[in-house]
Design a protein around this motif. Structure first.
Motif, PDB file in Angstrom:
ATOM      1  N   MET A 159       0.844  -1.200   0.000  1.00  0.00           N
ATOM      2  CA  MET A 159       0.000   0.000   0.000  1.00  0.00           C
ATOM      3  C   MET A 159       0.875   1.244   0.000  1.00  0.00           C
ATOM      4  SD  MET A 159      -3.053  -1.168   0.082  1.00  0.00           S
ATOM      5  CE  MET A 159      -3.927  -2.654   0.501  1.00  0.00           C
ATOM      6  N   GLY A 160       0.548   2.213  -0.841  1.00  0.00           N
ATOM      7  CA  GLY A 160       1.362   3.408  -0.917  1.00  0.00           C
ATOM      8  C   GLY A 160       0.787   4.530  -0.114  1.00  0.00           C
ATOM      9  N   LYS A 171       9.012   0.528  -1.366  1.00  0.00           N
ATOM     10  CA  LYS A 171       8.208   1.183  -2.393  1.00  0.00           C
ATOM     11  C   LYS A 171       7.788   0.194  -3.472  1.00  0.00           C
ATOM     12  CE  LYS A 171       9.847   5.911  -1.870  1.00  0.00           C
ATOM     13  NZ  LYS A 171      10.303   7.142  -2.580  1.00  0.00           N
ATOM     14  N   ASN A 213       1.217  -2.540   8.825  1.00  0.00           N
ATOM     15  CA  ASN A 213       1.701  -2.041   7.539  1.00  0.00           C
ATOM     16  C   ASN A 213       2.238  -0.622   7.664  1.00  0.00           C
ATOM     17  OD1 ASN A 213       1.773  -2.019   4.447  1.00  0.00           O
ATOM     18  ND2 ASN A 213       0.407  -0.310   4.882  1.00  0.00           N
ATOM     19  N   GLN A 249       4.907  -1.702  -2.069  1.00  0.00           N
ATOM     20  CA  GLN A 249       3.708  -0.870  -2.033  1.00  0.00           C
ATOM     21  C   GLN A 249       3.119  -0.696  -3.428  1.00  0.00           C
ATOM     22  OE1 GLN A 249       4.516   2.785   0.096  1.00  0.00           O
ATOM     23  NE2 GLN A 249       3.845   1.810   1.982  1.00  0.00           N
ATOM     24  N   MET A 264       6.160   0.713   7.480  1.00  0.00           N
ATOM     25  CA  MET A 264       6.545   1.698   6.485  1.00  0.00           C
ATOM     26  C   MET A 264       7.264   2.882   7.123  1.00  0.00           C
ATOM     27  SD  MET A 264       5.831   0.239   3.837  1.00  0.00           S
ATOM     28  CE  MET A 264       4.893  -1.230   3.425  1.00  0.00           C
ATOM     29  N   THR A 308      -5.536   3.133   4.996  1.00  0.00           N
ATOM     30  CA  THR A 308      -5.219   1.740   4.685  1.00  0.00           C
ATOM     31  C   THR A 308      -6.398   0.827   4.991  1.00  0.00           C
ATOM     32  OG1 THR A 308      -2.921   2.184   5.286  1.00  0.00           O
ATOM     33  CG2 THR A 308      -3.563  -0.116   5.071  1.00  0.00           C
TER      34      THR A 308
END
Length: 304
Positions: free
Chosen positions: A1-2, A171, A157, A174, A161, A111
């Motif tokens: 996930m970004g 990255k 998560n 993600q 990060m 998220t």
């Protein structure tokens, strides 16, 4: 996930605005991006004032639908909880830059929102495409465990990060997660549409309602979440404050889309809306027809 690519160190190192106030006109960074700060301020304030009451009302409406044999309302309710977390964390952003805790809570809410959007789409797909399998395997324990798993994943998560931001592999992971979610949402939408074309027991109104929910979920993810996450993936989050403002305003609008989804889940509300629209169109057509008949009658009278 970004959606969790900002840590406290980079925030303070790049901006040094931890205690920054929007009204501090002496700050050079504020003066340089004054217009965008105002847009961000009013966007946050307006969406917060509108979205927070709607989220609370939607939570109350969805809570009344949660039953022992229903999973989708439970996912919707948890989605609204994630929206509520985003709203509460944004309260501190009205006048000041967020603290680490508020920003972390905001990212966890984002998220979790994505996770529950995936659950809702998959739930709709299984109900239509695999009705027998879903009927025999659904129970209250499964959605509860899934919801707990989504919340735990969201916390871990974002925490990972923050701790591992400097590694490029993060990255890449993600970006892969970003595409995976997109493919899953598209798969659920296409699969559901194909299954609905063969389902004769489902009414046309119900089909439109189901498709509308999945389309709304996909559009919300593509138009609001993806630009926000790509911005954090490809460049320093606050280096281009104009882009940051635009993608952040999009994230601020996402809870409103979730509230709209709750409207589509309530069949009675959709039916009343469609009935009202049909009545308005019918009434307008009758007025036009009546006016045309009066004109024709007057022309005939004049001719006689």
């Amino acid at each position: 996930m970004g959606d969790s690519l900002v840590n406290t160190t980079s925030w303070e190192k790049n901006l040094n605005l931890t205690n920054f106030n929007y009204n501090d006109a002496s700050n050079s960074f504020y003066e340089k991006n004054k217009v965008y700060f105002q847009i961000l301020f009013w966007g946050n304030l307006i969406t917060l004032c509108v979205g927070l009451p709607l989220t609370l009302v939607a939570m109350f409406a969805v809570l009344s639908k949660v039953k022992k044999d229903q999973g989708a309302p439970l996912y919707i309710f948890n989605l609204l909880i994630s929206d509520l977390i985003q709203h509460c964390s944004r309260i501190t952003m009205i006048e000041h830059f967020p603290t680490f805790l508020s920003w972390f809570a905001f990212q966890v809410g984002i998220t979790a929102s994505i996770g529950f959007m995936m659950c809702i789409s998959l739930e709709r797909y299984l109900i239509i495409a695999k009705p027998l399998w879903y009927r025999f395997r659904r129970n209250i324990k499964t959605p509860v465990l899934v919801c707990v798993a989504v919340w735990i994943f969201s916390l871990l998560n974002n925490l990972s990060m923050y701790l591992l931001l400097k590694f490029h592999i993060v990255k890449i992971i993600q970006a892969a997660g970003l595409l995976l979610v997109l493919f899953l949402l598209i798969f659920c939408l296409v699969g559901t549409i194909k299954a609905l074309t063969k389902a004769r027991s489902v009414s046309a109104d119900e089909k439109r309602r189901i498709v509308s929910i999945l389309v709304l979920v996909l559009l919300t993810y593509v138009l609001l979440f993806i630009p926000y996450m790509i911005h954090f993936l490809l460049e320093k989050p606050f280096q281009n404050f104009a882009k940051f403002t635009s993608v952040t305003i999009g994230i601020f609008l996402s809870p409103l889309a979730d509230s709209a989804m709750c409207v589509f889940l309530r069949k009675s509300a959709v039916d009343r809306l469609l009935t009202s629209l049909c009545c308005c169109v019918t009434s307008k057509n009758q007025e036009i027809s009546s006016t045309d008949n009066d004109n024709v009658s007057s022309q005939r009278t004049t001719a006689v």
